[in-house]
Design a protein around this motif. Structure first.
Motif, PDB file in Angstrom:
ATOM      1  N   SER A  15     -74.837 109.808-106.631  1.00 30.05           N
ATOM      2  CA  SER A  15     -73.964 110.179-105.692  1.00 30.05           C
ATOM      3  C   SER A  15     -73.525 111.591-106.249  1.00 30.05           C
ATOM      4  O   SER A  15     -73.125 112.709-105.466  1.00 30.05           O
ATOM      5  CB  SER A  15     -72.904 109.189-105.781  1.00 30.05           C
ATOM      6  OG  SER A  15     -71.695 109.578-104.611  1.00 30.05           O
ATOM      7  N   ARG A  19     -73.815 114.987-104.043  1.00 25.85           N
ATOM      8  CA  ARG A  19     -72.364 115.652-103.629  1.00 25.85           C
ATOM      9  C   ARG A  19     -72.577 117.332-104.069  1.00 25.85           C
ATOM     10  O   ARG A  19     -72.357 118.113-103.201  1.00 25.85           O
ATOM     11  CB  ARG A  19     -71.209 115.087-104.308  1.00 25.85           C
ATOM     12  CG  ARG A  19     -69.873 115.878-104.217  1.00 25.85           C
ATOM     13  CD  ARG A  19     -68.939 115.628-105.430  1.00 25.85           C
ATOM     14  NE  ARG A  19     -69.415 116.013-106.390  1.00 25.85           N
ATOM     15  CZ  ARG A  19     -69.115 115.476-107.731  1.00 25.85           C
ATOM     16  NH1 ARG A  19     -68.082 114.383-107.753  1.00 25.85           N
ATOM     17  NH2 ARG A  19     -69.467 116.017-108.762  1.00 25.85           N
ATOM     18  N   LEU A  73     -74.276 108.487-101.017  1.00 23.54           N
ATOM     19  CA  LEU A  73     -73.251 109.149-101.417  1.00 23.54           C
ATOM     20  C   LEU A  73     -71.938 108.236-101.413  1.00 23.54           C
ATOM     21  O   LEU A  73     -71.996 107.118-100.549  1.00 23.54           O
ATOM     22  CB  LEU A  73     -72.372 110.317-100.709  1.00 23.54           C
ATOM     23  CG  LEU A  73     -72.954 111.714-101.620  1.00 23.54           C
ATOM     24  CD1 LEU A  73     -74.554 111.870-101.707  1.00 23.54           C
ATOM     25  CD2 LEU A  73     -72.315 112.835-100.999  1.00 23.54           C
ATOM     26  N   ASP A  77     -67.423 110.941-103.348  1.00 22.75           N
ATOM     27  CA  ASP A  77     -68.129 112.253-103.292  1.00 22.75           C
ATOM     28  C   ASP A  77     -68.278 112.600-102.005  1.00 22.75           C
ATOM     29  O   ASP A  77     -68.219 113.953-101.530  1.00 22.75           O
ATOM     30  CB  ASP A  77     -69.459 111.780-103.998  1.00 22.75           C
ATOM     31  CG  ASP A  77     -69.458 111.733-105.558  1.00 22.75           C
ATOM     32  OD1 ASP A  77     -68.623 112.436-106.228  1.00 22.75           O
ATOM     33  OD2 ASP A  77     -70.143 110.862-106.020  1.00 22.75           O
TER      34      ASP A  77
END
Length: 402
Positions: A15, A19, A73, A77
């Motif tokens: 994640s 991000r 995600l 994030d």
């Protein structure tokens, strides 16, 4: 099958990596997105170039599960990504955030149908909130006739998810409404989007008339057992998260714009707004209020991520605090917008970036899921509502049949 790895510069499987890649791609496109913003307003929808940029950034893969080639995600994030794109441009952030939700919608389908939906890349999907349609059960699927309002992004969408009650002949079928996947080409746009702000979102009214939806394109609003990632928390969680993050990014932009205005050299004989101690005091109040509200959101998002990671459902208290964090941030966004408009005087009165951000902020704060009308139910949970009450949409009430 197209995956996130086909998007230039956007790779990574965890994640945080996803991000950071999306943030880098947004920063690289920020200047061009800001140029496109006023043109989106003029068109009443996102421009072709804006759509190209969003596709190249890879926003649509944000919530797609890893086994389908996405970034998957988490709440914290994704909120940071939504903040960034809202800061760059309000309407583009609003619509781009909605299109980023395709992974959550795909999670409602059987795996084969989800793969087919994503086969040519992450499509742009709009969605309706309230079940104002009528879906009649027929052999192999449903015939949908419906009329909806405030469907953000539909003029740019490939599909629209229509929330509708189900009927067997003239009799409603017991149970919750379903979501029906309908090609955007089957929707008749009614316009009705001559608004003060967020003009580029194209949040139009539309109708669908006697459209056949096959069984595999009719899904429950609730994620099926075994759903992983943020999709397991449900669609309402994503709505509150997206709205809170949009308001956060917009508030940050408002504060930065009025600070820049206040620091400019004045005309001869005048003083800078930044030299006024009253302005500085008020600015400090709003800056601290904004940072406090953002910290509340981050705390709630972190708790959601931890709960999802354990494979547990969110508690009623977590859903309550998520809604409360969104309402609170929108309250601050609205207050900052009105204050910035007043402090900027003639500059905010005339066409320009500050005026546009003010208009978009006030328009976004009108959203039904972020209004103060939620506070009585939020307060009910916080002071101890009966345990049988649950969040149903934006209301705390008894589940059907309870």
């Amino acid at each position: 099958m197209t995956t996130i790895s086909d998007v230039p510069g956007v790779t990574g499987t965890d994640s945080a990596a996803g991000r950071d890649r999306l943030l880098a791609a947004l920063d690289a496109a920020a200047a061009e997105l800001q140029v496109e913003g006023p043109a989106c307003d003029e068109a009443g929808m996102l421009t072709d170039r804006t759509m190209e940029l969003l596709r190249d950034i890879g926003m649509g893969w944000m919530y797609v599960s890893k086994d389908l080639g996405g970034l998957d995600l988490g709440a914290g994030d994704s909120a940071v990504v939504f903040e960034r794109i809202a800061y760059i441009d309000g309407p583009i952030g609003w619509t781009g955030g909605i299109f980023a939700g395709v992974g959550l919608l795909a999670a409602l389908f059987e795996k084969s149908a989800a793969k087919a939906l994503l086969a040519d890349g992450a499509p742009n999907c709009s969605a309706t909130a309230y079940p104002s349609g009528r879906a009649v059960r027929v052999e192999g699927g449903y015939r949908l006739t419906a009329s909806y309002s405030y469907c953000s992004g539909l003029p740019n969408a490939d599909y629209v998810f229509c929330n509708s009650l189900v009927f067997d002949g003239d009799q409603p079928v017991p149970g919750p409404p379903l979501m029906f996947l309908v090609p955007a080409s089957a929707a008749t746009l009614q316009g009705n989007w001559d608004t003060m702000g967020l003009r580029g979102t194209g949040s139009v009214d539309f109708t669908v008339t006697d459209y056949f939806v096959p069984d595999h394109h009719a899904v429950s609003l609730f994620p099926p057992p075994g759903t992983s990632g943020l999709a397991a928390a449900g669609l309402l969680v994503a709505v509150h998260l997206g709205r809170q993050a949009w308001a956060s990014g917009t508030t940050r932009r408002l504060l930065d714009e009025i600070a820049a205005h206040a620091s400019r050299e004045p005309r001869p004989g005048a003083t800078r707004l930044a030299d006024n101690p009253v302005f500085r005091t008020e600015y400090a109040d709003f800056e601290l209020a904004y940072r406090s509200a953002r910290a509340l959101g981050a705390e709630v998002f972190a708790e959601i991520d931890a709960t999802v990671a354990r494979g547990e459902p969110l508690s009623r208290r977590q859903n309550t605090l998520l809604a409360g964090a969104s309402v609170h941030m929108h309250d601050i966004c609205r207050d900052v917008a009105v204050w910035a408009f007043n402090k900027a005087g003639g500059t905010a009165l005339r066409a320009g970036t500050l005026q546009r951000v003010v208009r978009d902020a006030l328009s976004g704060c009108q959203h039904a899921v972020a209004g103060r009308s939620l506070l009585p139910d939020i307060g009910h949970e916080l002071v101890g509502a009966p345990p049988e009450l649950q969040w149903i949409g934006t209301t705390l009430g008894a589940l059907p049949g309870k």
